[in-house]
Design a protein around this motif. Structure first.
Motif, PDB file in Angstrom:
ATOM      1  N   PHE A 285      -3.027  -1.103  -2.596  1.00  0.00           N
ATOM      2  CA  PHE A 285      -4.429  -0.822  -2.956  1.00  0.00           C
ATOM      3  C   PHE A 285      -4.953   0.413  -2.215  1.00  0.00           C
ATOM      4  CE2 PHE A 285      -4.809  -5.249  -4.557  1.00  0.00           C
ATOM      5  CZ  PHE A 285      -5.425  -4.970  -5.772  1.00  0.00           C
ATOM      6  N   VAL A 286      -4.581   0.535  -0.945  1.00  0.00           N
ATOM      7  CA  VAL A 286      -5.042   1.689  -0.156  1.00  0.00           C
ATOM      8  C   VAL A 286      -4.434   2.978  -0.727  1.00  0.00           C
ATOM      9  CG1 VAL A 286      -4.986   2.778   2.124  1.00  0.00           C
ATOM     10  CG2 VAL A 286      -5.417   0.320   1.931  1.00  0.00           C
ATOM     11  N   LYS A 287      -3.132   2.923  -1.074  1.00  0.00           N
ATOM     12  CA  LYS A 287      -2.480   4.106  -1.669  1.00  0.00           C
ATOM     13  C   LYS A 287      -3.146   4.461  -2.993  1.00  0.00           C
ATOM     14  CE  LYS A 287       2.192   3.474   0.142  1.00  0.00           C
ATOM     15  NZ  LYS A 287       3.530   2.975  -0.198  1.00  0.00           N
TER      16      LYS A 287
ATOM     17  N   TYR B 228      -6.144   3.870  -3.903  1.00  0.00           N
ATOM     18  CA  TYR B 228      -7.470   4.451  -3.622  1.00  0.00           C
ATOM     19  C   TYR B 228      -7.350   5.934  -3.264  1.00  0.00           C
ATOM     20  CZ  TYR B 228     -11.788   5.420  -1.048  1.00  0.00           C
ATOM     21  OH  TYR B 228     -12.951   5.985  -0.603  1.00  0.00           O
ATOM     22  N   HIS B 229      -6.408   6.238  -2.385  1.00  0.00           N
ATOM     23  CA  HIS B 229      -6.278   7.632  -1.932  1.00  0.00           C
ATOM     24  C   HIS B 229      -5.753   8.562  -3.033  1.00  0.00           C
ATOM     25  CE1 HIS B 229      -7.571   7.055   2.139  1.00  0.00           C
ATOM     26  NE2 HIS B 229      -6.683   6.086   2.347  1.00  0.00           N
ATOM     27  N   HIS B 230      -5.080   7.988  -4.031  1.00  0.00           N
ATOM     28  CA  HIS B 230      -4.553   8.825  -5.124  1.00  0.00           C
ATOM     29  C   HIS B 230      -5.325   8.614  -6.427  1.00  0.00           C
ATOM     30  CE1 HIS B 230      -1.286  10.133  -2.644  1.00  0.00           C
ATOM     31  NE2 HIS B 230      -0.865   8.907  -2.431  1.00  0.00           N
TER      32      HIS B 230
ATOM     33  N   ASN C 195      -5.765  11.183  -9.044  1.00  0.00           N
ATOM     34  CA  ASN C 195      -4.578  11.564  -9.832  1.00  0.00           C
ATOM     35  C   ASN C 195      -4.279  10.605 -10.983  1.00  0.00           C
ATOM     36  OD1 ASN C 195      -4.052  13.730  -8.056  1.00  0.00           O
ATOM     37  ND2 ASN C 195      -3.057  12.345  -6.632  1.00  0.00           N
TER      38      ASN C 195
ATOM     39  N   PHE D  86      -8.746 -10.764   2.059  1.00  0.00           N
ATOM     40  CA  PHE D  86      -7.891  -9.691   1.531  1.00  0.00           C
ATOM     41  C   PHE D  86      -8.707  -8.443   1.183  1.00  0.00           C
ATOM     42  CE2 PHE D  86      -5.686  -7.358  -1.758  1.00  0.00           C
ATOM     43  CZ  PHE D  86      -4.344  -7.393  -1.392  1.00  0.00           C
TER      44      PHE D  86
ATOM     45  N   VAL E  40      -8.706  -4.651   2.872  1.00  0.00           N
ATOM     46  CA  VAL E  40      -8.405  -3.419   2.115  1.00  0.00           C
ATOM     47  C   VAL E  40      -9.544  -2.422   2.307  1.00  0.00           C
ATOM     48  CG1 VAL E  40      -8.122  -2.434  -0.192  1.00  0.00           C
ATOM     49  CG2 VAL E  40      -6.946  -4.552   0.393  1.00  0.00           C
TER      50      VAL E  40
ATOM     51  N   ARG F 204      -9.469  -0.745   5.558  1.00  0.00           N
ATOM     52  CA  ARG F 204      -8.370   0.239   5.683  1.00  0.00           C
ATOM     53  C   ARG F 204      -8.649   1.526   4.929  1.00  0.00           C
ATOM     54  NH1 ARG F 204      -2.731  -2.714   4.673  1.00  0.00           N
ATOM     55  NH2 ARG F 204      -2.038  -0.555   4.827  1.00  0.00           N
ATOM     56  N   LEU F 205      -9.573   1.479   3.966  1.00  0.00           N
ATOM     57  CA  LEU F 205      -9.876   2.694   3.189  1.00  0.00           C
ATOM     58  C   LEU F 205     -10.510   3.777   4.057  1.00  0.00           C
ATOM     59  CD1 LEU F 205     -11.392   1.342  -0.146  1.00  0.00           C
ATOM     60  CD2 LEU F 205      -9.030   1.859   0.396  1.00  0.00           C
TER      61      LEU F 205
ATOM     62  N   ALA G 119      -4.971   8.437   4.679  1.00  0.00           N
ATOM     63  CA  ALA G 119      -3.552   8.124   4.492  1.00  0.00           C
ATOM     64  C   ALA G 119      -2.732   9.083   5.331  1.00  0.00           C
ATOM     65  CB  ALA G 119      -3.174   8.264   3.026  1.00  0.00           C
TER      66      ALA G 119
ATOM     67  N   ARG H 212       6.041  10.965  -1.928  1.00  0.00           N
ATOM     68  CA  ARG H 212       4.822  11.253  -2.695  1.00  0.00           C
ATOM     69  C   ARG H 212       5.158  11.361  -4.186  1.00  0.00           C
ATOM     70  NH1 ARG H 212      -0.328  13.157  -2.175  1.00  0.00           N
ATOM     71  NH2 ARG H 212      -0.956  14.742  -3.653  1.00  0.00           N
TER      72      ARG H 212
ATOM     73  N   GLU I  18       5.702   7.918  -5.551  1.00  0.00           N
ATOM     74  CA  GLU I  18       4.441   7.196  -5.717  1.00  0.00           C
ATOM     75  C   GLU I  18       3.647   7.719  -6.897  1.00  0.00           C
ATOM     76  OE1 GLU I  18       2.293   7.508  -2.088  1.00  0.00           O
ATOM     77  OE2 GLU I  18       3.737   6.293  -0.986  1.00  0.00           O
ATOM     78  N   LEU I  19       3.681   9.032  -7.058  1.00  0.00           N
ATOM     79  CA  LEU I  19       2.839   9.631  -8.091  1.00  0.00           C
ATOM     80  C   LEU I  19       3.588   9.900  -9.387  1.00  0.00           C
ATOM     81  CD1 LEU I  19       0.901  12.211  -5.891  1.00  0.00           C
ATOM     82  CD2 LEU I  19       0.290   9.874  -6.455  1.00  0.00           C
TER      83      LEU I  19
ATOM     84  N   LEU J 263       1.727   9.304 -12.488  1.00  0.00           N
ATOM     85  CA  LEU J 263       0.410   9.902 -12.734  1.00  0.00           C
ATOM     86  C   LEU J 263       0.457  10.935 -13.840  1.00  0.00           C
ATOM     87  CD1 LEU J 263      -0.662  10.315  -9.045  1.00  0.00           C
ATOM     88  CD2 LEU J 263      -1.214   8.449 -10.566  1.00  0.00           C
TER      89      LEU J 263
END
Lengths: 185, 174
Positions: free
Chosen positions: A54-56, A58-60, A63, B64, B68, B71-72, B76, B167, B170-171, B174
């Motif tokens: 969820f944090v990842k 949010y940061h992306h 995109n 939970f 989250v 942590r925001l 990152a 990265r 992960e992306l 996208l």
């Protein structure tokens, strides 16, 4: 929540209102956690991985191209994060495709003889995490094969074969367990 | 099990998923009546199918969402920032380049002798003459260059390649 409502929340977050993100977390936390749990088979670790995902996300978020559903995008991040956690486990590295979890003897001994669900639950532990993840997406959220392919990075045909094969193996395992139980009666 | 029969598990699974056409469906239903083994196999597969259909999602801990959201607030971060990594890599390569140029120009070709007797040490502590040590500057600089090249590879991997591949993975969607 419709995709349009989700996109409106995303717009709010991107406009500088991070607290709006809580709505998305609340909506998808159970599924994200369940999917992470299917890969990791460990509740604290699955919770950590799901939060991390969820944090990842949010940061992306900027995109996210909105061509797919937010859930499809999020679950892929959950899958990658959970797999990454699995691989980082010290001293217990195993190939994600080859890992098989044996039946827990304690769980097996606790199986209730006439409860087929318990037997199937035990049989589920014999599948590898990728199969459990794929089956969960297929049944729990009723994702299409194409969506599952997008989430897991596999071909749709591969997903179909994997789901078929996983169910076959579960049926074989269920039959085996039932036969074993019948012999011990 | 079903391999011994004229019908495969795939047919049975497609039957359960409702993806067969009416004719295929009818064929399966006739076989189910005629062959008990097929019926037993379908029963096992249906048990799995029904179990999975009725499965519910697990619930994470009650805090939970709160965790989250907390942590925001933190950016990152990975172990190395790519920018810092590139700067460090540039520094290492510049150092290697300068050392290589000096080496090529012959600055370190001569062997220097380090005369320990020239050190400023009170005579009362020394009874004998100290030995002279030959220092091969070329060898030392070559070793420094080798160490720096190894360091450059490590920095390139940890600070640039690894974050980039992570990265990209992960992306990728996208």
């Amino acid at each position: 929540m419709t995709p349009e409502q989700e996109f409106a929340i995303i717009d709010k977050v991107l406009a500088g209102n991070p607290s709006a993100y809580a709505d998305l977390v609340n909506r998808y936390k159970n599924y994200a956690f369940t999917l992470a749990l299917k890969v990791l088979s460990n509740r604290p670790e699955a919770e950590e991985a799901a939060q991390d995902a969820f944090v990842k996300a949010y940061h992306h978020l900027k995109n996210f191209n909105r061509e797919s559903k937010f859930s499809t995008w999020l679950y892929r991040i959950v899958f990658n994060t959970a797999v990454s956690y699995k691989r980082k486990r010290k001293g217990t590295y195993q190939d994600i495709e080859k890992t098989e979890v044996g039946l827990n003897p304690v769980a097996e001994s606790n199986l209730e003889k006439n409860d087929k669900k318990k037997f199937i639950h035990a049989a589920m532990s014999t599948l590898n995490e990728a199969d459990r993840f794929t089956l969960t997406l297929f049944y729990l959220q009723e994702h299409s094969l194409e969506e599952i392919a997008e989430i897991t990075g596999m071909q749709a045909n591969t997903v179909k074969v994997r789901i078929h094969r996983a169910r076959q193996r579960l049926a074989d395992e269920l039959t085996r367990i039932l036969n074993t139980e019948a012999l011990t009666l | 099990m079903a391999k011994q029969l004229n019908i495969s598990d795939e047919h049975l699974l497609n039957y359960l998923d409702g993806t067969l056409n009416p004719q295929e469906r009818n064929t399966i239903e006739q076989l189910l009546k005629a062959d008990q083994q097929v019926a037993l196999r379908l029963d096992a597969l249906r048990s799995i199918h029904d179990y999975l259909l009725t499965s519910r999602a697990d619930e994470p801990s009650k805090n939970f969402t709160q965790r989250v959201m907390e942590r925001l607030q933190y950016p990152a971060t990975s172990g190395y920032s790519p920018l810092n990594g590139i700067l460090l890599l540039t520094g290492v390569l510049v150092a290697v380049g300068i050392a290589a140029v000096l080496l090529a120009s012959g600055v370190f070709d001569t062997t220097t002798t380090l005369d320990l007797n020239q050190l400023v040490v009170p005579n009362k502590y020394l009874d004998e003459n100290l030995p002279s040590i030959a220092v091969n500057g070329k060898l030392i600089v070559n070793l420094i260059i080798l160490v720096n090249i190894a360091l450059a590879f490590i920095v390139l991997d940890r600070a640039v390649l690894k974050p980039w591949f992570e990265r990209r993975r992960e992306l990728n969607l996208l």
